[in-house]
Motif scaffolding. Structure first.
Motif, PDB file in Angstrom:
ATOM      1  N   TRP A 104       3.987  -6.991  -2.593  1.00 55.50           N
ATOM      2  CA  TRP A 104       4.270  -5.643  -1.537  1.00 55.50           C
ATOM      3  C   TRP A 104       3.975  -4.476  -2.191  1.00 55.50           C
ATOM      4  O   TRP A 104       3.992  -4.399  -3.367  1.00 55.50           O
ATOM      5  CB  TRP A 104       5.834  -5.913  -1.277  1.00 55.50           C
ATOM      6  CG  TRP A 104       6.043  -5.085  -0.338  1.00 55.50           C
ATOM      7  CD1 TRP A 104       6.296  -5.338   1.124  1.00 55.50           C
ATOM      8  CD2 TRP A 104       6.391  -3.663  -0.523  1.00 55.50           C
ATOM      9  NE1 TRP A 104       6.605  -4.163   1.767  1.00 55.50           N
ATOM     10  CE2 TRP A 104       6.751  -3.327   0.752  1.00 55.50           C
ATOM     11  CE3 TRP A 104       6.601  -2.606  -1.272  1.00 55.50           C
ATOM     12  CZ2 TRP A 104       7.090  -1.687   1.055  1.00 55.50           C
ATOM     13  CZ3 TRP A 104       7.122  -1.260  -1.239  1.00 55.50           C
ATOM     14  CH2 TRP A 104       7.329  -0.937   0.015  1.00 55.50           C
ATOM     15  N   PRO A 105       3.345  -3.535  -1.357  1.00 54.18           N
ATOM     16  CA  PRO A 105       3.091  -3.842  -0.038  1.00 54.18           C
ATOM     17  C   PRO A 105       1.576  -4.497   0.148  1.00 54.18           C
ATOM     18  O   PRO A 105       0.766  -4.668  -0.974  1.00 54.18           O
ATOM     19  CB  PRO A 105       2.736  -2.580   0.365  1.00 54.18           C
ATOM     20  CG  PRO A 105       2.653  -1.629  -0.743  1.00 54.18           C
ATOM     21  CD  PRO A 105       3.053  -2.133  -1.790  1.00 54.18           C
ATOM     22  N   TYR A 156      -2.056  -5.564   0.904  1.00 53.38           N
ATOM     23  CA  TYR A 156      -3.630  -4.772   0.612  1.00 53.38           C
ATOM     24  C   TYR A 156      -4.755  -5.712   0.883  1.00 53.38           C
ATOM     25  O   TYR A 156      -4.542  -6.844   0.910  1.00 53.38           O
ATOM     26  CB  TYR A 156      -3.578  -4.088  -0.690  1.00 53.38           C
ATOM     27  CG  TYR A 156      -3.536  -5.059  -1.852  1.00 53.38           C
ATOM     28  CD1 TYR A 156      -4.984  -5.857  -2.264  1.00 53.38           C
ATOM     29  CD2 TYR A 156      -2.547  -5.573  -2.476  1.00 53.38           C
ATOM     30  CE1 TYR A 156      -4.965  -6.613  -3.391  1.00 53.38           C
ATOM     31  CE2 TYR A 156      -2.464  -6.414  -3.755  1.00 53.38           C
ATOM     32  CZ  TYR A 156      -4.008  -7.136  -3.988  1.00 53.38           C
ATOM     33  OH  TYR A 156      -3.951  -7.737  -5.006  1.00 53.38           O
ATOM     34  N   ALA A 211      -1.086  -1.331   2.935  1.00 49.92           N
ATOM     35  CA  ALA A 211      -0.273  -0.820   3.898  1.00 49.92           C
ATOM     36  C   ALA A 211       1.085  -0.254   3.260  1.00 49.92           C
ATOM     37  O   ALA A 211       2.000  -0.733   2.864  1.00 49.92           O
ATOM     38  CB  ALA A 211       0.140  -2.028   4.812  1.00 49.92           C
ATOM     39  N   VAL A 212       0.941   1.025   3.587  1.00 49.44           N
ATOM     40  CA  VAL A 212       2.170   1.888   2.958  1.00 49.44           C
ATOM     41  C   VAL A 212       2.980   2.673   4.291  1.00 49.44           C
ATOM     42  O   VAL A 212       3.289   3.904   3.864  1.00 49.44           O
ATOM     43  CB  VAL A 212       1.560   2.835   1.878  1.00 49.44           C
ATOM     44  CG1 VAL A 212       1.108   2.201   0.636  1.00 49.44           C
ATOM     45  CG2 VAL A 212       0.392   3.894   2.353  1.00 49.44           C
TER      46      VAL A 212
END
Length: 157
Positions: free
Chosen positions: A36-37, A39, A54-55
């Motif tokens: 997580w997150p 990528y 994804a942030v």
């Protein structure tokens, strides 16, 4: 289920690949439990790449990108927000750190935060001194190599 590999037989038959084997061993050991997150890593051209992470919910000030000796580190740490008022909290905001081992001569070109995606563009630039170059083959003229033999023959006569 963790699988470990023994690279010792490869050490015996190779010279100068120590760094490659160390990278493989470190990748096995340092594999984070949490991905997580999420990528993506995309090859965008012959010598260009893009890492997209994804942030969602993180601002530019809460993200940090560091590049040092072939290691790209992306960290995120949210500012503590008041927990009151939430009926459901499904958007994760916990701190994270992703590490990416980059090959030699790969550098970070730019980073962009847009629509909850952090995009990091990478480019591989091989220095001119390390690029392959054509070596011309020179040959001596045939008449020059025969001349000394004729001179020697005349001296002997």
């Amino acid at each position: 289920m963790a699988t470990s590999y023994d690279y010792a037989p490869l050490y015996r038959s190779s010279v100068g690949f120590d760094r490659v084997f160390n990278l493989l061993e470190n990748a096995q050991r340092a594999r984070s439990i949490s991905d997580w997150p999420p990528y993506d890593i995309v090859k965008t051209g012959d010598d260009t790449y893009r890492i997209s992470i994804a942030v969602a919910g993180f601002t530019q000030d809460e993200l940090d990108i560091t590049f040092q000796s072939n290691l790209l580190t992306v960290t995120g740490k949210k500012q503590e927000a008041a927990a009151e008022g939430y009926l459901h909290r499904g958007i994760a905001g916990r701190p994270f750190e992703h590490r990416f081992e980059l090959a030699d001569h790969v550098r970070v070109n730019r980073a962009d935060l847009s629509n909850g995606l952090l995009s990091i563009d990478l480019v591989r630039e091989i220095p001119e001194a390390l690029k392959p170059r054509k070596i011309s083959i020179e040959s001596a003229p045939a008449s020059m190599s025969a001349a000394p033999a004729q001179i020697e023959a005349h001296k002997a006569a």
